[in-house]
Scaffold this motif. Structure first.
Motif, PDB file in Angstrom:
ATOM      1  N   ASP A 242       0.856  -1.192   0.000  1.00  0.00           N
ATOM      2  CA  ASP A 242       0.000   0.000   0.000  1.00  0.00           C
ATOM      3  C   ASP A 242       0.889   1.238   0.000  1.00  0.00           C
ATOM      4  O   ASP A 242       1.962   1.253   0.621  1.00  0.00           O
ATOM      5  N   THR A 243       0.451   2.282  -0.679  1.00  0.00           N
ATOM      6  CA  THR A 243       1.250   3.507  -0.786  1.00  0.00           C
ATOM      7  C   THR A 243       0.547   4.648  -0.058  1.00  0.00           C
ATOM      8  O   THR A 243      -0.687   4.753  -0.077  1.00  0.00           O
ATOM      9  N   PHE A 244       1.336   5.504   0.592  1.00  0.00           N
ATOM     10  CA  PHE A 244       0.814   6.644   1.351  1.00  0.00           C
ATOM     11  C   PHE A 244       1.429   7.923   0.796  1.00  0.00           C
ATOM     12  O   PHE A 244       2.660   8.031   0.687  1.00  0.00           O
ATOM     13  N   SER A 245       0.578   8.879   0.470  1.00  0.00           N
ATOM     14  CA  SER A 245       1.075  10.170   0.025  1.00  0.00           C
ATOM     15  C   SER A 245       1.430  11.032   1.224  1.00  0.00           C
ATOM     16  O   SER A 245       1.038  10.744   2.364  1.00  0.00           O
ATOM     17  N   ASN A 246       2.185  12.089   0.995  1.00  0.00           N
ATOM     18  CA  ASN A 246       2.459  13.043   2.059  1.00  0.00           C
ATOM     19  C   ASN A 246       1.181  13.790   2.424  1.00  0.00           C
ATOM     20  O   ASN A 246       0.370  14.105   1.548  1.00  0.00           O
ATOM     21  N   PRO A 247       0.958  14.063   3.706  1.00  0.00           N
ATOM     22  CA  PRO A 247      -0.230  14.833   4.095  1.00  0.00           C
ATOM     23  C   PRO A 247      -0.219  16.225   3.449  1.00  0.00           C
ATOM     24  O   PRO A 247       0.810  16.903   3.438  1.00  0.00           O
ATOM     25  N   VAL A 248      -1.368  16.632   2.929  1.00  0.00           N
ATOM     26  CA  VAL A 248      -1.495  17.929   2.257  1.00  0.00           C
ATOM     27  C   VAL A 248      -2.412  18.814   3.082  1.00  0.00           C
ATOM     28  O   VAL A 248      -3.560  18.442   3.357  1.00  0.00           O
ATOM     29  N   LEU A 249      -1.923  19.982   3.500  1.00  0.00           N
ATOM     30  CA  LEU A 249      -2.720  20.948   4.242  1.00  0.00           C
ATOM     31  C   LEU A 249      -3.586  21.729   3.254  1.00  0.00           C
ATOM     32  O   LEU A 249      -3.072  22.452   2.394  1.00  0.00           O
ATOM     33  N   LEU A 250      -4.910  21.591   3.369  1.00  0.00           N
ATOM     34  CA  LEU A 250      -5.818  22.184   2.390  1.00  0.00           C
ATOM     35  C   LEU A 250      -6.089  23.661   2.649  1.00  0.00           C
ATOM     36  O   LEU A 250      -6.436  24.388   1.719  1.00  0.00           O
ATOM     37  N   ASN A 251      -5.964  24.108   3.879  1.00  0.00           N
ATOM     38  CA  ASN A 251      -6.262  25.513   4.211  1.00  0.00           C
ATOM     39  C   ASN A 251      -5.054  26.138   4.892  1.00  0.00           C
ATOM     40  O   ASN A 251      -5.083  26.513   6.065  1.00  0.00           O
ATOM     41  N   ALA A 252      -3.943  26.219   4.133  1.00  0.00           N
ATOM     42  CA  ALA A 252      -2.708  26.771   4.692  1.00  0.00           C
ATOM     43  C   ALA A 252      -2.917  28.212   5.123  1.00  0.00           C
ATOM     44  O   ALA A 252      -3.589  28.999   4.451  1.00  0.00           O
ATOM     45  N   LYS A 253      -2.315  28.570   6.265  1.00  0.00           N
ATOM     46  CA  LYS A 253      -2.513  29.902   6.823  1.00  0.00           C
ATOM     47  C   LYS A 253      -1.734  30.972   6.070  1.00  0.00           C
ATOM     48  O   LYS A 253      -2.170  32.115   5.982  1.00  0.00           O
ATOM     49  N   ASN A 254      -0.577  30.609   5.542  1.00  0.00           N
ATOM     50  CA  ASN A 254       0.278  31.608   4.910  1.00  0.00           C
ATOM     51  C   ASN A 254       0.256  31.549   3.398  1.00  0.00           C
ATOM     52  O   ASN A 254       1.092  32.140   2.732  1.00  0.00           O
ATOM     53  N   SER A 255      -0.695  30.818   2.827  1.00  0.00           N
ATOM     54  CA  SER A 255      -0.741  30.699   1.368  1.00  0.00           C
ATOM     55  C   SER A 255      -2.143  30.311   0.936  1.00  0.00           C
ATOM     56  O   SER A 255      -2.901  29.693   1.686  1.00  0.00           O
ATOM     57  N   ASP A 256      -2.476  30.698  -0.288  1.00  0.00           N
ATOM     58  CA  ASP A 256      -3.771  30.319  -0.841  1.00  0.00           C
ATOM     59  C   ASP A 256      -3.743  28.917  -1.420  1.00  0.00           C
ATOM     60  O   ASP A 256      -4.791  28.307  -1.646  1.00  0.00           O
ATOM     61  N   ASN A 257      -2.550  28.375  -1.659  1.00  0.00           N
ATOM     62  CA  ASN A 257      -2.412  27.049  -2.243  1.00  0.00           C
ATOM     63  C   ASN A 257      -2.265  25.988  -1.154  1.00  0.00           C
ATOM     64  O   ASN A 257      -1.980  26.286   0.009  1.00  0.00           O
ATOM     65  N   ASN A 258      -2.483  24.760  -1.551  1.00  0.00           N
ATOM     66  CA  ASN A 258      -2.294  23.655  -0.613  1.00  0.00           C
ATOM     67  C   ASN A 258      -0.815  23.500  -0.268  1.00  0.00           C
ATOM     68  O   ASN A 258       0.063  23.743  -1.090  1.00  0.00           O
ATOM     69  N   GLN A 259      -0.553  23.086   0.955  1.00  0.00           N
ATOM     70  CA  GLN A 259       0.819  22.953   1.440  1.00  0.00           C
ATOM     71  C   GLN A 259       1.077  21.506   1.814  1.00  0.00           C
ATOM     72  O   GLN A 259       0.341  20.915   2.611  1.00  0.00           O
ATOM     73  N   THR A 260       2.136  20.938   1.245  1.00  0.00           N
ATOM     74  CA  THR A 260       2.465  19.532   1.475  1.00  0.00           C
ATOM     75  C   THR A 260       3.462  19.405   2.615  1.00  0.00           C
ATOM     76  O   THR A 260       4.478  20.114   2.652  1.00  0.00           O
ATOM     77  N   TYR A 261       3.147  18.528   3.545  1.00  0.00           N
ATOM     78  CA  TYR A 261       4.054  18.235   4.656  1.00  0.00           C
ATOM     79  C   TYR A 261       4.934  17.066   4.239  1.00  0.00           C
ATOM     80  O   TYR A 261       4.458  15.937   4.065  1.00  0.00           O
ATOM     81  N   GLU A 262       6.219  17.331   4.053  1.00  0.00           N
ATOM     82  CA  GLU A 262       7.132  16.337   3.494  1.00  0.00           C
ATOM     83  C   GLU A 262       7.562  15.312   4.541  1.00  0.00           C
ATOM     84  O   GLU A 262       8.012  15.663   5.629  1.00  0.00           O
TER      85      GLU A 262
END
Length: 409
Positions: free
Chosen positions: A218-238
């Motif tokens: 099974d494969t797991f992607s990095n968690p993606v923050l959908l409502n980042a505080k400092n950006s309008d785009n999604n933020q990926t937690y590496e």
């Protein structure tokens, strides 16, 4: 039989003649062990005499030691924060729109603001290159607090017996170390996953055995923050999978293989990872494949965690996260479950309260026993014999030749 009797008799007669002819001293050799402290079991040893004056303070001392130790372990492990989702039934219960995950499949703990992360999931269906159904489980959850590093991502399996005696030994140590082991030297422990093909097309499996063939894929992607505080785009937690296995495994147990791609074939269950077999470009390097190294370090219990990724520097900030899981590993065939776990850590490891509870229980037992013995000793004391009689210090007994009664026992 008569021949044997005559032979034995003649041998005895010869022995008697030899003994009679020898002009040596007829000293009988004793089979008694030498008269030394070690051989005669007279080495000095500490033999404590249990009396109320020694036992009662010892019990209270154990209470004093185990109580703060148990409380500190409980405090440290209780403050470990985690998010756990059992996604075994995602393909059955989820649909193409996000809906709530039943609470029996989730678990969470936050030390400052322990609110429900509002777990949701949905299933995404597609078709892979083989024309088979490929399913991805997308999970969303909301972190109410920031999680301080280090952050670890585990997968958890239940009812999977990696400790089975045939499964544990089903690999070749020289092969995974990197040696090009020939067919006639490979261990039989890899059977029945030793070769693939028939006749001239038969090739050796690399790595051979049941452990590698059952690799969790099974494969797991990095968690993606959908409502980042400092950006309008999604933020990926590496998260990284470098440095997640044992250092001894990376440096000594696993090595880069000396096989050539035409000498070996992948295990049967790896056919989607290597659809065209091994080539010069995709030949696996087990020394750097730390996910496989973790999998091949077999667990001792049927329920276990395996580390998949970690981040030791960055904070996992609060907000809504999404993680995608490729559903490739079947667990219903052995009646197990699979979960994804995101957690912090403590000096005592993960969030496991068992050790602290055990210390507290021992402290309570020693406190109860010490108090009971103390009350009994104060209310109804028992007369204690003179210990000097055990050591032979009394002159009345030394005159009779007995110097130590404990040795006589």
């Amino acid at each position: 039989m008569n021949f044997l009797r005559r032979r034995k008799a003649s041998e005895d007669e010869d022995d008697d003649d030899i003994i009679s002819d020898q002009e040596t001293s007829n000293v009988h050799k004793s089979r008694k062990p030498p008269n030394t402290a070690f051989r005669q079991q007279r080495l000095q040893a500490w033999q404590p005499i249990l009396t109320p004056k020694s036992v009662i303070p010892l019990l209270f001392l154990l209470t004093i030691i185990f109580t703060p130790l148990g409380i500190s372990i409980l405090f440290a492990t209780y403050n470990v924060e985690l998010v756990s989702i059992d996604y075994s039934h995602c393909n059955e219960l989820a649909n193409d729109q996000f809906n709530s995950i039943p609470s029996k499949y989730t678990n969470y703990h936050f030390k400052s603001k322990n609110t429900n992360p509002e777990f949701q999931w949905k299933i995404v269906n597609s078709t892979d290159s083989f024309g088979d159904l490929a399913q991805t489980c997308q999970i969303q959850f909301t972190l109410p607090v920031d999680l301080k590093p280090p952050i670890y991502l585990y997968y958890k399996l239940t009812n999977f017996y990696q400790n089975h005696r045939k499964y544990v030994s089903s690999y070749d140590i020289n092969q995974i170390r990197g040696d090009a082991v020939p067919d006639d030297s490979i261990t039989n422990y890899c059977k029945p996953l030793l070769h693939l093909g028939e006749g001239e097309n038969q090739k050796l499996i690399y790595p051979c055995g049941l452990i590698a063939n059952s690799y969790f894929n099974d494969t797991f992607s990095n968690p993606v923050l959908l409502n980042a505080k400092n950006s309008d785009n999604n933020q990926t937690y590496e998260l990284t999978n470098i440095g997640i296995s044992w250092k001894s495994d990376r440096q000594h147990k696993f090595g880069k293989t000396k096989y050539t791609p035409d000498q070996v074939v992948p295990p049967p269950n790896w056919y989607k990872m290597f659809p065209n077999g091994y080539t010069e470009e995709n030949m696996p390097d087990l020394q750097s494949w730390e996910l496989l190294q973790n999998w091949m370090r077999t667990a001792g219990l049927p329920s276990f965690y395996k580390l998949y990724g970690k981040n030791q520097t960055e904070t996992l900030t609060s907000g809504t996260y999404e993680i995608s899981i490729g559903l490739n590993y079947p667990v219903n065939i052995f009646g197990g479950t699979k979960s994804v776990v995101i957690t912090t850590n403590s000096i005592f490891g993960g969030r496991n309260l068992s050790l602290g509870v055990i210390y507290i229980i021992i402290a309570i037992i020693t406190l109860v026993l010490g108090t009971a013995f103390l009350i009994q000793h104060l209310i109804k004391p028992r007369r204690i014999g003179d210990h000097n009689f055990l050591q032979g210090n009394n002159s009345a007994f030394t005159s009779s030749g007995v110097t130590n009664f404990r040795e006589q026992l």
